[in-house]
Design an enzyme around this catalytic site. Structure first.
Site, PDB file in Angstrom:
ATOM      1  N   SER A 155       0.825  -1.206   0.000  1.00 28.57           N
ATOM      2  CA  SER A 155       0.000   0.000   0.000  1.00 28.57           C
ATOM      3  C   SER A 155       0.860   1.258   0.000  1.00 28.57           C
ATOM      4  O   SER A 155       0.335   2.346  -0.222  1.00 28.57           O
ATOM      5  CB  SER A 155      -0.863   0.042   1.259  1.00 28.57           C
ATOM      6  N   HIS A 187      -1.296  -2.420  -7.095  1.00 33.15           N
ATOM      7  CA  HIS A 187      -1.990  -2.134  -5.847  1.00 33.15           C
ATOM      8  C   HIS A 187      -3.495  -2.284  -6.027  1.00 33.15           C
ATOM      9  O   HIS A 187      -4.163  -1.394  -6.562  1.00 33.15           O
ATOM     10  CB  HIS A 187      -1.612  -0.710  -5.391  1.00 33.15           C
ATOM     11  N   GLU A 194      -4.163   0.439  -8.842  1.00 32.80           N
ATOM     12  CA  GLU A 194      -3.146   1.484  -8.999  1.00 32.80           C
ATOM     13  C   GLU A 194      -1.844   0.765  -9.386  1.00 32.80           C
ATOM     14  O   GLU A 194      -1.444  -0.175  -8.695  1.00 32.80           O
ATOM     15  CB  GLU A 194      -2.997   2.152  -7.625  1.00 32.80           C
ATOM     16  N   ASN A 227      -3.502   6.116  -1.066  1.00 31.13           N
ATOM     17  CA  ASN A 227      -3.241   6.145   0.378  1.00 31.13           C
ATOM     18  C   ASN A 227      -2.580   7.431   0.852  1.00 31.13           C
ATOM     19  O   ASN A 227      -2.648   7.767   2.033  1.00 31.13           O
ATOM     20  CB  ASN A 227      -2.432   4.921   0.790  1.00 31.13           C
TER      21      ASN A 227
HETATM   22  N1  LIG Z   1      -6.213  -4.249   3.710  1.00 32.68           N
HETATM   23  C1  LIG Z   1      -6.327  -3.408   2.729  1.00 32.68           C
HETATM   24  O1  LIG Z   1      -7.325  -2.663   2.635  1.00 32.68           O
HETATM   25  C2  LIG Z   1      -5.269  -3.317   1.675  1.00 32.68           C
HETATM   26  C3  LIG Z   1      -5.561  -2.680   0.462  1.00 32.68           C
HETATM   27  C4  LIG Z   1      -4.571  -2.661  -0.539  1.00 32.68           C
HETATM   28  C5  LIG Z   1      -3.335  -3.228  -0.300  1.00 32.68           C
HETATM   29  N2  LIG Z   1      -3.071  -3.845   0.890  1.00 32.68           N
HETATM   30  C6  LIG Z   1      -1.759  -4.444   1.092  1.00 32.68           C
HETATM   31  O2  LIG Z   1      -1.873  -5.838   0.859  1.00 32.68           O
HETATM   32  C7  LIG Z   1      -0.929  -6.529   1.680  1.00 32.68           C
HETATM   33  C8  LIG Z   1      -1.659  -7.572   2.512  1.00 32.68           C
HETATM   34  O3  LIG Z   1      -2.628  -6.932   3.311  1.00 32.68           O
HETATM   35  P1  LIG Z   1      -3.871  -7.741   3.904  1.00 32.68           P
HETATM   36  O4  LIG Z   1      -4.891  -6.725   4.276  1.00 32.68           O
HETATM   37  O5  LIG Z   1      -4.249  -8.866   2.999  1.00 32.68           O
HETATM   38  O6  LIG Z   1      -3.204  -8.340   5.245  1.00 32.68           O
HETATM   39  P2  LIG Z   1      -3.603  -9.674   6.036  1.00 32.68           P
HETATM   40  O7  LIG Z   1      -3.069  -9.491   7.400  1.00 32.68           O
HETATM   41  O8  LIG Z   1      -5.072  -9.977   5.853  1.00 32.68           O
HETATM   42  O9  LIG Z   1      -2.798 -10.819   5.249  1.00 32.68           O
HETATM   43  C9  LIG Z   1      -1.411 -10.882   5.195  1.00 32.68           C
HETATM   44  C10 LIG Z   1      -1.049 -12.340   4.971  1.00 32.68           C
HETATM   45  O10 LIG Z   1       0.364 -12.403   4.709  1.00 32.68           O
HETATM   46  C11 LIG Z   1       0.817 -13.600   5.278  1.00 32.68           C
HETATM   47  N3  LIG Z   1       2.275 -13.595   5.426  1.00 32.68           N
HETATM   48  C12 LIG Z   1       3.050 -12.933   6.328  1.00 32.68           C
HETATM   49  N4  LIG Z   1       4.357 -13.262   6.141  1.00 32.68           N
HETATM   50  C13 LIG Z   1       4.394 -14.128   5.095  1.00 32.68           C
HETATM   51  C14 LIG Z   1       5.434 -14.830   4.448  1.00 32.68           C
HETATM   52  N5  LIG Z   1       6.697 -14.707   4.842  1.00 32.68           N
HETATM   53  N6  LIG Z   1       5.136 -15.648   3.415  1.00 32.68           N
HETATM   54  C15 LIG Z   1       3.835 -15.794   3.013  1.00 32.68           C
HETATM   55  N7  LIG Z   1       2.799 -15.160   3.599  1.00 32.68           N
HETATM   56  C16 LIG Z   1       3.067 -14.332   4.622  1.00 32.68           C
HETATM   57  C17 LIG Z   1       0.098 -13.641   6.634  1.00 32.68           C
HETATM   58  O11 LIG Z   1       0.140 -14.938   7.199  1.00 32.68           O
HETATM   59  C18 LIG Z   1      -1.320 -13.210   6.223  1.00 32.68           C
HETATM   60  O12 LIG Z   1      -2.127 -14.319   5.855  1.00 32.68           O
HETATM   61  C19 LIG Z   1      -0.194  -5.452   2.486  1.00 32.68           C
HETATM   62  O13 LIG Z   1       0.976  -5.091   1.813  1.00 32.68           O
HETATM   63  C20 LIG Z   1      -1.197  -4.310   2.492  1.00 32.68           C
HETATM   64  O14 LIG Z   1      -0.583  -3.060   2.684  1.00 32.68           O
HETATM   65  C21 LIG Z   1      -4.021  -3.917   1.876  1.00 32.68           C
END
Ligand SMILES: NC(=O)c1ccc[n+]([C@@H]2O[C@H](COP(=O)([O-])OP(=O)(O)OC[C@H]3O[C@@H](n4cnc5c(N)ncnc54)[C@H](O)[C@@H]3O)[C@@H](O)[C@H]2O)c1
Length: 299
Positions: free
Chosen positions: A127, A148, A160, A198
């Protein structure tokens, strides 16, 4: 066939690292676009919980009459549980969607690139973290890019796309084609902290947390004010719960450090919620309690 032509011919098999909210959503839209998906996380349990989330989302669509039982089965069978990174050797594109933490992401890239075909494009769903910097944890900065997605991935139209300093045009063009194949619309952002969405959205959420912290209004008043007064579909505190408070905090920290401006300092109340493990919808409690299904404001 040249390397460039291979990339431009379209991604067919997609690796996804991280089966959380975003990774599972990305897996779902890729499967819906007829692509083969390899889904990885740190444990079988995490992968299964991601697949469970996709199953629920597809069942909802089926119940709404949007897809058939056969389509649900077909989409689920296109998603392969992939506990070992080695399986990504067959992917045209690998998207990292793991926890928003630079050290975690760098470790993932270092662990995965040795298994990849030289033409494979490596992408991050970060993000806010610098694409140019993350690219240095790989062997292919020219074929590294930010893709993104927005949350929830199946319903949000925007993707994005962020080029790092070294990202080449072929990689950008192939990515744009991939985004279009998913039925999404693209905006392109330069590689600055928070990109576009963001940079604007998360400081607004942080300001809403400050308004709560300083007693300007209750959770309900703050969210109602923005919903009814600014026509936002969801109030900023509820949206923060939905995004994940850990993710919101991490983005504020990236903005604060990357832009070196005190106006981006994370609100102490946001920090406190993350320290308590009250991360929002994904943990059942954030600014609202989700135990009974409908969100109940905590203050
Ligand atoms: N939540 C949102 O609204 C949003 C929107 C756009 C982008 N993002 C980005 O997407 C990414 C994930 O966010 P999310 O909301 O899905 O988080 P989340 O906490 O729901 O999921 C993250 C996942 O990554 C896994 N993980 C951690 N370390 C790991 C590794 N070494 N190998 C494999 N898997 C691993 C965790 O076990 C977890 O299942 C982040 O970079 C976040 O900034 C989030």
């Amino acid at each position: 066939m040249t390397m460039g032509a291979e990339i431009a011919s379209g991604f067919q098999s997609i690796g996804i690292i991280g089966a959380g909210q975003m990774g599972s959503g990305i897996a779902q839209v890729c499967a819906a676009a007829g692509l083969r998906v390899y889904l990885n996380d740190v444990s079988d349990e995490k992968i299964n919980s991601g697949i469970g989330r996709i199953t629920k989302s597809l069942q909802k669509r089926r119940d709404a009459g949007k897809i058939t039982d056969e389509q649900v089965d077909k989409l689920l069978s296109a998603i392969v549980s992939t506990p070992k990174l080695r399986a990504f050797e067959q992917c045209d594109l690998v998207i990292e969607a793991a926890t928003e933490d630079e050290a975690t992401k760098r470790k993932i890239f270092g662990g995965v690139y040795p298994f990849l075909n030289p033409t494979t494009v490596l992408a991050t769903n970060t993000s806010s973290i610098s694409i140019t910097r993350l690219a240095t944890a790989t062997d292919r900065p020219q074929r590294f890019i930010g893709i993104h997605f927005m949350n929830p991935v199946p319903t949000m139209k925007l993707v994005e796309v962020i080029r790092g300093l070294a990202t080449d045009q072929t990689t950008y063009d192939a990515t744009a084609k991939f985004v279009a194949a998913l039925g999404k619309l693209i905006t392109t952002s330069e590689d600055y902290p928070g990109f576009i969405v963001n940079r604007v959205l998360i400081p607004m959420i942080n300001e809403a947390v400050y308004a709560l912290y300083e007693g300007v209004g209750s959770i309900q008043s703050i969210d109602d004010s923005l919903r009814l007064g600014a026509n936002h579909p969801m109030g900023p505190l509820q949206l923060a719960d939905f995004i994940g408070l850990d993710t919101c905090l991490s983005i504020m920290q990236v903005l604060h450090e990357g832009l070196a401006d005190s106006k981006y300092r994370p609100c102490p109340l946001l920090v406190k919620h993350v320290e308590a493990g009250w991360l929002g919808v994904k943990t059942g409690r954030g600014f609202y309690d989700y135990a009974s299904g409908a969100p109940v404001p905590l203050r």
